[in-house]
Design an enzyme around this catalytic site. Structure first.
Site, PDB file in Angstrom:
ATOM      1  N   TYR A 180      -1.467 -18.536 -13.587  1.00  0.00           N
ATOM      2  CA  TYR A 180      -2.851 -18.140 -12.792  1.00  0.00           C
ATOM      3  C   TYR A 180      -3.430 -17.109 -11.629  1.00  0.00           C
ATOM      4  O   TYR A 180      -3.763 -16.248 -12.326  1.00  0.00           O
ATOM      5  CB  TYR A 180      -3.365 -18.816 -12.983  1.00  0.00           C
ATOM      6  CG  TYR A 180      -5.044 -19.227 -13.251  1.00  0.00           C
ATOM      7  CD1 TYR A 180      -6.009 -19.154 -14.291  1.00  0.00           C
ATOM      8  CD2 TYR A 180      -5.658 -19.504 -11.377  1.00  0.00           C
ATOM      9  CE1 TYR A 180      -6.958 -18.618 -14.330  1.00  0.00           C
ATOM     10  CE2 TYR A 180      -7.192 -18.759 -12.088  1.00  0.00           C
ATOM     11  CZ  TYR A 180      -7.479 -18.758 -13.173  1.00  0.00           C
ATOM     12  OH  TYR A 180      -9.230 -19.019 -12.837  1.00  0.00           O
ATOM     13  N   SER A 226     -10.278 -14.139  -9.939  1.00  0.00           N
ATOM     14  CA  SER A 226     -10.566 -14.986  -8.938  1.00  0.00           C
ATOM     15  C   SER A 226      -9.642 -14.890  -8.282  1.00  0.00           C
ATOM     16  O   SER A 226      -8.899 -13.866  -7.233  1.00  0.00           O
ATOM     17  CB  SER A 226      -9.493 -16.678  -9.498  1.00  0.00           C
ATOM     18  OG  SER A 226      -9.017 -17.704  -8.867  1.00  0.00           O
TER      19      SER A 226
END
Length: 259
Positions: free
Chosen positions: A162, A149
């Site tokens: 995250y 990501s």
């Protein structure tokens, strides 16, 4: 030009998180290039739906599914046993796509929440890669692609755990690429920005937030799962045989702008 460089005929791929969104799009892309696919996800009904849909479009391909929560060690082991049975001729491609997140301010996470994010995004991906290594080395050239990501490369508003977990996944990609190059395994990653999936639909439903996102995205739109899938597929192809340890951003230019 050798057309085989742009095909995956005869190859077997495992895609985690394959029941919907980016994972299903990756499966579709690999099938279209000639691979057979093993799909794993927590959602048994979603897996069956994905298999039925994909078989309609690719009736000549072999598509098998297995329901497992890879964030739970026992279920990871069950998945590994299944893959060994299905891939008795070895495995050519592993796509670590399954991911988890709970978005909160750093001080608001319960211990089990942030640890669960790491369990899926880092520990499960590492363990699957490590334990499937013997199947991948049965072939002269195999490939692992990790779906990371942009949050592992810069700050975004998805929550610290995250971003931390995706940064760890990117570093795992680099380390394994170097360590396993001599085994004929290339290891790469992709780093998506906002992609139109079920997971992002809630945040993007806020028009003000959507405007902020688009203002920071040079291409001026949200990405589609198929665009991530295309990058993943390229990294699996023989045409990418000299690419390893890389992380390709699929972000509409976001990382060149910031948020």
């Amino acid at each position: 030009m050798d057309p085989k460089r742009w095909r995956l005929d005869g190859q077997l791929a495992l895609v985690t998180g394959g029941s919907a969104g980016i994972g299903r799009a990756i499966a579709r892309e690999l099938l279209g290039l000639g691979a057979d696919v093993l799909l794993a996800a927590r959602d048994s009904a979603g897996l069956d739906d994905a298999r039925n849909e994909l078989l309609e479009d690719f009736p000549q391909r072999d598509i098998q599914v297995f329901a497992a929560d890879i964030g739970i060690e026992e279920q990871r082991r069950e998945l590994l046993d299944w893959v060994e049975d299905e891939g008795d001729g070895g495995l050519h491609i592993l796509v670590n796509n399954a991911g988890a997140n709970v978005s909160r301010l750093a001080g608001d996470y319960a211990d089990d929440e942030w640890r669960a994010i790491f369990e899926v995004n880092v520990f499960a991906a590492f363990e699957l890669s490590r334990y499937l290594h013997p199947l991948l080395t049965r072939h002269a050239a195999s490939s692992i692609v990790n779906v990371g990501s942009v949050s592992g490369l810069t700050h975004v508003r998805t929550g610290a755990p995250y971003g931390m977990s995706k940064a760890a996944m990117h570093q795992m990609t680099r380390n394994l690429a170097v360590e396993w190059a001599e085994d004929g395994i290339r290891v790469n990653a992709v780093a998506p920005w906002y992609i139109r999936t079920r997971r992002t639909s809630g945040a993007l439903a806020d028009p003000d937030y959507l405007d902020e996102v688009l203002l920071r995205t040079p291409l001026g739109r949200i990405g589609e799962p198929e665009e991530v899938a295309a990058a993943v597929a390229f990294l699996c192809l023989p045409a990418a045989s000299y690419v390893t340890g890389e992380c390709i951003a699929v972000d509409g230019g976001f990382l060149r702008y910031g948020f």
